[in-house]
Design a protein around this motif. Sequence first.
Motif, PDB file in Angstrom:
ATOM      1  N   VAL A  70      11.513  24.854 -10.280  1.00  0.00           N
ATOM      2  CA  VAL A  70      10.474  24.252  -9.449  1.00  0.00           C
ATOM      3  C   VAL A  70      10.976  24.121  -8.021  1.00  0.00           C
ATOM      4  O   VAL A  70      12.164  23.883  -7.776  1.00  0.00           O
ATOM      5  N   LEU A  71      10.059  24.291  -7.084  1.00  0.00           N
ATOM      6  CA  LEU A  71      10.295  24.023  -5.669  1.00  0.00           C
ATOM      7  C   LEU A  71       9.217  23.032  -5.248  1.00  0.00           C
ATOM      8  O   LEU A  71       8.019  23.311  -5.384  1.00  0.00           O
ATOM      9  N   SER A  72       9.614  21.873  -4.745  1.00  0.00           N
ATOM     10  CA  SER A  72       8.635  20.841  -4.402  1.00  0.00           C
ATOM     11  C   SER A  72       9.044  20.141  -3.126  1.00  0.00           C
ATOM     12  O   SER A  72      10.209  20.143  -2.726  1.00  0.00           O
ATOM     13  N   GLY A  73       8.070  19.527  -2.483  1.00  0.00           N
ATOM     14  CA  GLY A  73       8.339  18.763  -1.277  1.00  0.00           C
ATOM     15  C   GLY A  73       7.141  17.917  -0.931  1.00  0.00           C
ATOM     16  O   GLY A  73       6.001  18.213  -1.321  1.00  0.00           O
ATOM     17  N   GLY A  74       7.390  16.839  -0.191  1.00  0.00           N
ATOM     18  CA  GLY A  74       6.282  15.991   0.182  1.00  0.00           C
ATOM     19  C   GLY A  74       6.687  14.819   1.033  1.00  0.00           C
ATOM     20  O   GLY A  74       7.855  14.649   1.423  1.00  0.00           O
ATOM     21  N   PHE A  75       5.687  13.974   1.299  1.00  0.00           N
ATOM     22  CA  PHE A  75       5.815  12.831   2.203  1.00  0.00           C
ATOM     23  C   PHE A  75       5.342  11.588   1.463  1.00  0.00           C
ATOM     24  O   PHE A  75       4.372  11.644   0.691  1.00  0.00           O
ATOM     25  N   PHE A  76       6.013  10.462   1.683  1.00  0.00           N
ATOM     26  CA  PHE A  76       5.555   9.194   1.118  1.00  0.00           C
ATOM     27  C   PHE A  76       5.636   8.095   2.164  1.00  0.00           C
ATOM     28  O   PHE A  76       6.464   8.132   3.079  1.00  0.00           O
ATOM     29  N   TYR A  77       4.754   7.109   2.026  1.00  0.00           N
ATOM     30  CA  TYR A  77       4.670   5.984   2.974  1.00  0.00           C
ATOM     31  C   TYR A  77       4.333   4.725   2.198  1.00  0.00           C
ATOM     32  O   TYR A  77       3.505   4.744   1.286  1.00  0.00           O
ATOM     33  N   LYS A  78       4.976   3.632   2.575  1.00  0.00           N
ATOM     34  CA  LYS A  78       4.720   2.344   1.943  1.00  0.00           C
ATOM     35  C   LYS A  78       4.643   1.258   3.015  1.00  0.00           C
ATOM     36  O   LYS A  78       5.495   1.198   3.908  1.00  0.00           O
ATOM     37  N   SER A  79       3.630   0.407   2.903  1.00  0.00           N
ATOM     38  CA  SER A  79       3.488  -0.754   3.790  1.00  0.00           C
ATOM     39  C   SER A  79       3.561  -2.005   2.934  1.00  0.00           C
ATOM     40  O   SER A  79       2.733  -2.207   2.039  1.00  0.00           O
TER      41      SER A  79
ATOM     42  N   PHE B 239       0.862  -1.177   0.000  1.00  0.00           N
ATOM     43  CA  PHE B 239       0.000   0.000   0.000  1.00  0.00           C
ATOM     44  C   PHE B 239       0.897   1.225   0.000  1.00  0.00           C
ATOM     45  O   PHE B 239       1.858   1.301   0.777  1.00  0.00           O
ATOM     46  N   ASN B 240       0.593   2.182  -0.873  1.00  0.00           N
ATOM     47  CA  ASN B 240       1.430   3.366  -1.031  1.00  0.00           C
ATOM     48  C   ASN B 240       0.595   4.633  -0.841  1.00  0.00           C
ATOM     49  O   ASN B 240      -0.518   4.737  -1.390  1.00  0.00           O
ATOM     50  N   PHE B 241       1.141   5.583  -0.097  1.00  0.00           N
ATOM     51  CA  PHE B 241       0.474   6.872   0.080  1.00  0.00           C
ATOM     52  C   PHE B 241       1.473   7.987  -0.175  1.00  0.00           C
ATOM     53  O   PHE B 241       2.614   7.936   0.304  1.00  0.00           O
ATOM     54  N   ASP B 242       1.053   9.002  -0.930  1.00  0.00           N
ATOM     55  CA  ASP B 242       1.915  10.140  -1.264  1.00  0.00           C
ATOM     56  C   ASP B 242       1.149  11.437  -1.064  1.00  0.00           C
ATOM     57  O   ASP B 242      -0.042  11.537  -1.419  1.00  0.00           O
ATOM     58  N   LEU B 243       1.835  12.445  -0.531  1.00  0.00           N
ATOM     59  CA  LEU B 243       1.286  13.793  -0.389  1.00  0.00           C
ATOM     60  C   LEU B 243       2.384  14.779  -0.766  1.00  0.00           C
ATOM     61  O   LEU B 243       3.419  14.841  -0.094  1.00  0.00           O
TER      62      LEU B 243
END
Length: 900
Positions: A704-713, A689-693
Amino acid sequence: MLMSLQTGFGQGKGIFHGAVIDEKLQLPLPGATIKVEGQQLATASDLSGKFDLKLNPGSYTLQITYIGYEPQSVAVQIDAGQTISKDIILKSKVLKTGEIIVIGQLNGQAKALNQQRASSTIKNIVAADQISRFPDPNVAEALQRVPGVNVERDEGEGRYVFVRGLSPQYTNLSINGEQIPSPEGGVRYMALDAIPSDQLASMEVTKALTPDMDGDAIGGNVNLITRTAESQDLKVNALIAGEYTNLNADYGYQSALDLSQRIMDGKFGYMLNLSYHPSHRGSHKNEMDDWDIGGSTQLQTFELRDYNIERNRVGVSTTLDYQFNPNNMVYLRGFYSDLREHENRRRLIFEYDEDDDEWKVGKNMKSRPENQGVYNVNFGGRHALESFNLDYEASYSYARQETPHDRRAKFETGGMDAGSIDISDPLVPKVSLTLDGDDFCWCDQNSEFEFDEYEESETMATDQNITTKFNLTYPVQFGSTPGKIKFGAKLRFKEKDYDVSSYDEWGYEGSEDLTLDKFLGDYESDDFGDGDYKTGRFPSVKKFRDFFLANTSDFENDPEKTIEEQTLENYDATENVYAGYLMGEFQLSKNLMILGGVRYEFTDVDYTGGQWDAENDAAVKVAGQNDYSFFLPMLHLKYSLDKYTSIRAAATLSYARPNFEEMVQGAEFDLDDKEADLGNLSLEPVSAFNFDLFSEHYFGNVGVLSGGFFYKSLSDFIYKRTFNGTFRGVDDVEITQSVNGDDASLWGIELAWQQNLTFLPGLLQGLGVYANYTYTNSSATVKELAGSDENESEIDLPGQAEHVGNFALYYTRGGFNARLSLNFNGEFIEEIDGDDLYKIDDRLQIDFSASQQINNNFSVYTEFINLTNQRRVDFYNTLDTPATREFYGFWTRFGFKYNL
């Protein structure tokens, strides 16, 4: 991304065909955003700069925006059944740096960022001109500059790609949207040092999948896009450069040529791209093994390894396309990549033999050519029909790794009176030996080394994919909400095999004393390993083989062992994948887009491989079958704060298949060391399961200026487990086998900043920054880890480095460009090795490149790679027990580029 081939919502519509083109360069601009003023209907231009809108009869105003270009508004009056074709010309913004005016210099970079901005998913896109500004000759090297991407190196060059802290088997690699088969016998992924970076138009790293993409990608999908013809003028690009490698003081060169043109009033386009790069690579390597950590730490095996590799990289790609009209086109793409190496490896081995209670010294030489090739052909078409869009493709891909011969001559001396290894500096062990009461010097006492063994083997691995697919896109509208429904299907038929066609170990039974001094080669080093060692001379494989062929009757081998090796290592497998998907994409409001759907994939595997029959104490062939399926729902949201700023979120399911060697290869057994590697026919794929923000803001001056969070189970993640057991009738064998673990999780933060600093005063306006940083943390639960007293242990996922990043400072003024680049990765676990976690230490590499435009057609350039001779260090658990220390030296290129 809202597709460029949109259709009407019913009958009685008009069709507007547009092409977004750069005013000065007359080249297409992909990724341009086209919005219908006063409505939620929008689209984006495709890779050829084209887009289609099907509109109700009436008057409209189209708003076209593109990073780095002035916005444009176009008035459209369209009637039912009418078709309008129009080129939309955009003017590049003028960047003034002092008295120098730079126009369109960042065209390729702007294209990539615009495609990235227009995308419906989370991805990074790197254009060819951005790739060329770094001194990266192969695709793996180029990918290391992308946020969240790390590479593992071979002889100093990037080879395998890690995306977001996951090892290569979790990342899907494709060329023009189709998976690349692996030339290597045991794995699915490809060594990307085989593909020249100058073959590409761009690279896409998709980090959150959509349902119309292959679902077997937990880390992400890397798509390599080859070039196509864009202009009706003949375009010629060429380069030639000389290369010097300082470690082995050798020379090579790099060359490339591409030709392209659109003829027949622009309907037919051809592109031919050629590259050839012969080079010399090498390394000096210390290898430390058998650390005995008891009352005091002792090192029982130590090696010096010299590698000298002739490496020839060849690339050929072509694209032919024919556009019948703005609605219909077909294409044929071909791609060929070949990496031909000849490796000469010399080993000086110091080893304590516990059974004989004595120190032994060995000198070995290996000569091995190896050829890796990938071939790919795609035929397809795209059609914008009255009520829907259709695209389809059939492709054939073939990969092979051929080792025509692997020849090894081994010599050894024993009977030392005494010996010791000083490990006061664990990275630089010092050996002391005595023989017959005197200090033993391996540099010149070659007559003390006696023949031990001569090996010859030949192997061949092949992997082929036959793929067909189609996609249908229907526009829909719910009230004022436009959108589209897309569905499709895909079939892929894979055949993979590995064949050890010959394997022989020869011992000498003749009467002559075979000592090393009779077969010496020329190589020796007095400053090996950054000046820490002297090696003396090594055996020559050629000299020994000449003797072997002249005296074959004096040598013996074990035919039964040869048959066993072939039975256990040879395998063939077929893997058929049947996939289908349904997805929808809707513009819910002016600012909010939603994309959702589901993908289904069914996999059927049949195989024949080797296995050890313990009851009959023999190697036997076995056949088996396995199948599995996955439903993969996916959801994406994109909220636009303004035309240059957006927030993205994604929740997806994906999976990764086991490597073939982990499943079907029978066994490798070392009787002397009592170690065995076994396959596991019941290995299951890994699901996740993958979640990205993520959030991103694009600068109008191309940045470009970018940033975020990711999670994988991850569930059922795969790792190698080591345990003691009985194998081939031998007790207390250390057996290593890939197994499924329970659960693992991974999370991280990704930041990126890319900007031309044109707001600075005076000469400083030419400065720019390219920087990214990724922090990753993971936890994996493994059972019965060797060396642990606990039933379960927690470790980091293999391949996960806590810190990965890039920083480049560049300067552009007129025709001059210069860039200083830093690439960094923290330590990570490469594999679980019995009682130990085998890790690769952190690494910082510094490169420099510069170019100067001579006139409109010619430029000169230079590149320096690994300026500080950054070493590679592998270790067991901690740096107090290192496994390897390796130096590569630096290499540099100087050359010319021609553009017409």
